[in-house]
Enzyme design. Structure first.
Site, short mmCIF file in Angstrom:
data_model
loop_
_atom_site.label_atom_id
_atom_site.label_comp_id
_atom_site.label_asym_id
_atom_site.label_seq_id
_atom_site.Cartn_x
_atom_site.Cartn_y
_atom_site.Cartn_z
N GLN A 197 -37.44 13.06 31.82
CA GLN A 197 -37.53 12.16 32.96
C GLN A 197 -36.82 12.78 34.17
OE1 GLN A 197 -35.30 9.98 34.69
NE2 GLN A 197 -36.83 8.57 35.52
N SER A 199 -34.60 12.30 36.20
CA SER A 199 -33.15 12.30 36.40
C SER A 199 -32.41 13.23 35.44
CB SER A 199 -32.60 10.88 36.21
OG SER A 199 -32.74 10.46 34.86
N LYS A 200 -33.10 13.81 34.45
CA LYS A 200 -32.43 14.54 33.38
C LYS A 200 -32.02 15.95 33.82
CE LYS A 200 -32.65 11.29 30.29
NZ LYS A 200 -33.20 10.18 31.09
N ASN A 201 -31.15 16.59 33.00
CA ASN A 201 -30.64 17.92 33.32
C ASN A 201 -31.76 18.95 33.44
OD1 ASN A 201 -28.39 16.38 32.55
ND2 ASN A 201 -27.26 18.19 31.89
#
Length: 431
Positions: A197, A199-201
């Site tokens: 997603q 927002s992930k790293n």
């Protein structure tokens, strides 16, 4: 002592410094997406090499997984792993009381009952002792979550699972690159689920997910499950026969190409993040009454979210509710330009969907087992304490160039702590 911004002083973090882009979209990301768009293989069920299969291969190689299966999102990854492992109606799946809602919903999608276990107060991950207490004859799987990027205690969890003959599915949505005793999280249990997603790293351009496993047969079951139960093989003409229950959980080529470009820069970003964040936390760890997130020995923390706990006693607030101190610090730090926020407003078992058994039909899956309902406000003391006395920083610190911004955040924390009497006054007023 500087005047606090909440009362007319100058904010520590200037407004023009507060906006931080994440993910970083570079020219190579744009080129990768355009190249995929111009190609003929926009979905994973096309014959031969395609952007989805390339991502699967590169992800497995980078982190040391034997098999990788790309899917539409991290929630689908959890559900598909449960299905491939045979979890179904009447089974129980133990999940942590503190996590994103998807961890608890995934078992329900398989007509299995989520059974919640409390967490460890330092790592915020599932407590193995509480897991063992909650195992019954119906327990089919455990889903440890590597929350915020901190590895769960996989040695204990896998030991418990082996003893009771149950499966382990790692929810590694927030933890790509994290390790436990030198092993990459996601690859320690029977299966591991990652989220891509935005927002992930390691993000994609929207939603995406990955499943990993050591077991070739399990990987094949996951591939069938993501494609309507069909068998899709290179060089084999598609027969449109569903050999088992399946879904449309495929990832598309644009999502895969974007993530593959991001993956190529992951090591560079991760080195910068580790340097920036550990330096930031080292400064904050000196402040009384502030517990900073910690990487335990023999682990690598991915620092997806930074959670801070606050001790009222350090502000001479004995008897004052921790929520009151949390509220005061949130107000003061946000005024200084530090984007403190809550992550999860309640334990998972307090969510209405679980309290009211909002599954399928007449209370399924709970009515299959006769399992007692969950009552909001009951149990899980550590989870409740962590939610009550903590705040988080999200996303801004993931930018590899965030070092100077984190220095300003640290200045803001120190400024607020230097005004501890005002913090106490506000907390008492809010109590």
């Amino acid at each position: 002592m500087s005047k606090l911004a909440a009362f007319g002083g100058t904010a520590t973090v200037p407004r023009e410094r507060r906006r931080v882009e994440w993910p970083l979209v570079e020219d190579e990301d744009r080129k990768a997406v355009l190249d995929a768009l111009d190609g003929a293989r926009l979905v994973s069920d096309t014959d031969g090499v395609n952007p989805v299969s390339l991502l699967e291969e590169n992800w497995a190689r980078r982190f040391g997984f034997e098999h990788c299966v790309a899917v539409s999102n991290g929630t689908a990854a959890l559900s598909l792993a449960l299905a491939a492992l045979g979890v179904g109606p009447g089974d129980e799946v133990i999940v942590p009381a503190l996590s994103f809602i998807a961890t608890g919903l995934a078992p329900v999608h398989q007509m299995a009952v989520p059974v919640f276990a409390d967490i460890d107060p330092v790592t915020f991950n599932i407590d193995p002792d509480d897991v063992e207490r909650r195992i019954t004859s119906r327990t089919k799987a455990i889903i440890p979550v590597h929350l915020h990027g901190a590895p769960a205690d996989m040695d204990r969890i896998t030991e418990i699972a082996r003893k009771h003959g149950i499966a382990v599915i790692e929810d590694a949505a927030q933890a790509p690159g994290a390790t436990h005793r030198g092993r990459p999280v996601g690859g320690i249990g029977d299966a591991g689920a990652f989220s891509l997603q935005v927002s992930k790293n390691i993000p994609t351009c929207g939603e995406g997910g990955l499943l990993v496993t050591r077991d070739a047969d399990l990987a094949e079951a996951m591939r069938r499950g993501r494609q309507f139960g069909e068998v899709i093989e290179s060089g084999r003409e598609r027969d449109y026969v569903s050999y088992g229950l399946g879904w449309n959980y495929k990832m598309n080529a644009l999502q895969a190409a974007f993530t593959d470009a991001q993956l190529a820069r992951f090591d560079e970003y991760e080195r910068a993040r580790q340097h920036n964040i550990t330096g930031f936390l080292a400064r904050l760890s000196k402040l009384p009454g502030l517990r900073v997130p910690t990487a335990l020995p023999d682990t690598t923390h991915a620092w997806h979210i930074l959670r801070f706990r606050f001790d009222p006693a350090a502000f001479d607030l004995d008897g004052v509710r921790p929520e009151a101190l949390r509220s005061a610090l949130r107000r003061l730090l946000r005024a200084e330009g530090v984007p403190m926020s809550q992550y999860q407003l309640m334990p998972l078992p307090d969510q209405k969907v679980f309290v009211d058994r909002l599954g399928f039909g007449s209370g399924y899956p709970w009515s299959v087992t006769g399992a007692p309902g969950t009552a909001a406000g009951e149990g899980y003391p550590v989870t409740r304490a962590v939610i009550a006395d903590s705040l988080t920083i999200q996303k801004r610190h993931l930018h590899p160039g965030s070092g100077e911004l984190l220095d300003l955040y640290a200045d803001a924390f120190e400024k607020v702590w230097a005004n501890s009497e005002m913090v106490a006054t506000l907390a008492k007023a809010a109590s």
